[in-house]
Design a protein around this motif. Structure first.
Motif, short mmCIF file in Angstrom:
data_model
loop_
_atom_site.label_atom_id
_atom_site.label_comp_id
_atom_site.label_asym_id
_atom_site.label_seq_id
_atom_site.Cartn_x
_atom_site.Cartn_y
_atom_site.Cartn_z
N SER A 100 11.35 21.89 -3.87
CA SER A 100 11.40 20.39 -3.51
C SER A 100 10.83 19.25 -4.16
O SER A 100 11.34 18.20 -4.45
N CYS A 101 9.63 19.69 -4.52
CA CYS A 101 8.82 18.77 -5.25
C CYS A 101 9.39 18.48 -6.59
O CYS A 101 9.37 17.21 -7.14
N ARG B 4 17.06 8.35 -3.18
CA ARG B 4 18.37 8.89 -2.59
C ARG B 4 19.24 7.46 -2.53
O ARG B 4 20.55 7.56 -2.71
N ASP C 115 14.29 18.53 0.69
CA ASP C 115 13.25 17.81 1.48
C ASP C 115 13.33 18.02 3.02
O ASP C 115 12.14 18.45 3.63
N ASP D 138 12.25 16.12 -6.26
CA ASP D 138 11.99 14.71 -5.69
C ASP D 138 11.89 14.22 -7.10
O ASP D 138 11.96 13.05 -7.30
N THR E 75 9.60 6.62 -4.03
CA THR E 75 9.63 7.25 -2.95
C THR E 75 11.03 7.97 -2.90
O THR E 75 12.08 7.62 -3.56
N ASN E 76 11.20 9.09 -2.18
CA ASN E 76 12.25 10.05 -2.01
C ASN E 76 13.27 9.38 -1.45
O ASN E 76 14.56 9.53 -1.83
N LYS F 66 13.83 10.95 -8.47
CA LYS F 66 13.14 9.68 -8.95
C LYS F 66 13.44 9.21 -10.38
O LYS F 66 13.48 8.01 -10.61
N GLN G 264 18.38 16.90 -3.28
CA GLN G 264 17.17 16.71 -2.96
C GLN G 264 16.74 16.40 -1.48
O GLN G 264 15.93 16.67 -0.99
N ARG G 265 17.87 15.78 -0.76
CA ARG G 265 17.75 15.46 0.66
C ARG G 265 17.73 16.77 1.38
O ARG G 265 16.70 17.08 2.05
#
Length: 150
Positions: A114-115, A141, A79, A118, A136-137, A122, A75-76
């Motif tokens: 990416s979305c 994380r 993003d 995310d 929030t992302n 979450k 995810q990181r």
């Protein structure tokens, strides 16, 4: 254009050995998220592997002990690439034959992937930490990283 699929496979496999199978898990995660997405994500498997090839190896190696670390790094990384398109455009496929993001359509597909990632991060973070609403992302994380420490 030259294409060296066996070189690509070898380089990805070698990198995967360095991180205790975390790279292949991250690639598989991306492919599964792509397949489960409500809308089509126009990134071929070759490019997904190439994208994750450039992820943080130390973070992916944590997946050998805690698989949520793979989700957090995936995810990181996605993003980061989305928010830094000039950096993303500099990345090459492992065999060095072309840039990964050689079209605007691939950058658009990166945003979609990416979305989706995310939202998965979450959802997993919210499931893991029932007392907090992860919206929030960065918070997702953080929850995933804290879960790794326990």
């Amino acid at each position: 254009m030259n294409n060296y699929p066996f070189k690509h496979i070898k380089l990805v496999s070698d990198q995967d050995l360095l991180v205790g199978a975390g790279l292949r898990k991250a690639i598989r995660l991306c492919k599964n998220v792509k397949a489960d997405a409500d809308k089509a994500i126009a990134l071929p498997s070759f490019d997904i592997a190439a994208i994750m090839y450039h992820a943080d190896l130390a973070a992916l190696s944590m997946g050998a002990w805690h698989e949520l670390a793979i989700l957090a790094e995936t995810q990181r990384h996605l993003d980061y690439l989305h928010y830094h398109p000039d950096e993303a455009k500099r990345l090459y496929v492992p065999d060095g034959t072309r840039r990964i993001f050689d079209t605007e359509a691939k950058l658009s597909a990166l945003l979609s992937l990416s979305c989706e990632m995310d939202e998965l991060a979450k959802a997993v973070a919210n499931e893991h930490d029932l007392f907090a609403s992860v919206s929030t992302n960065d918070r997702a994380r953080q929850v995933l990283q804290e879960a790794r420490v326990q």
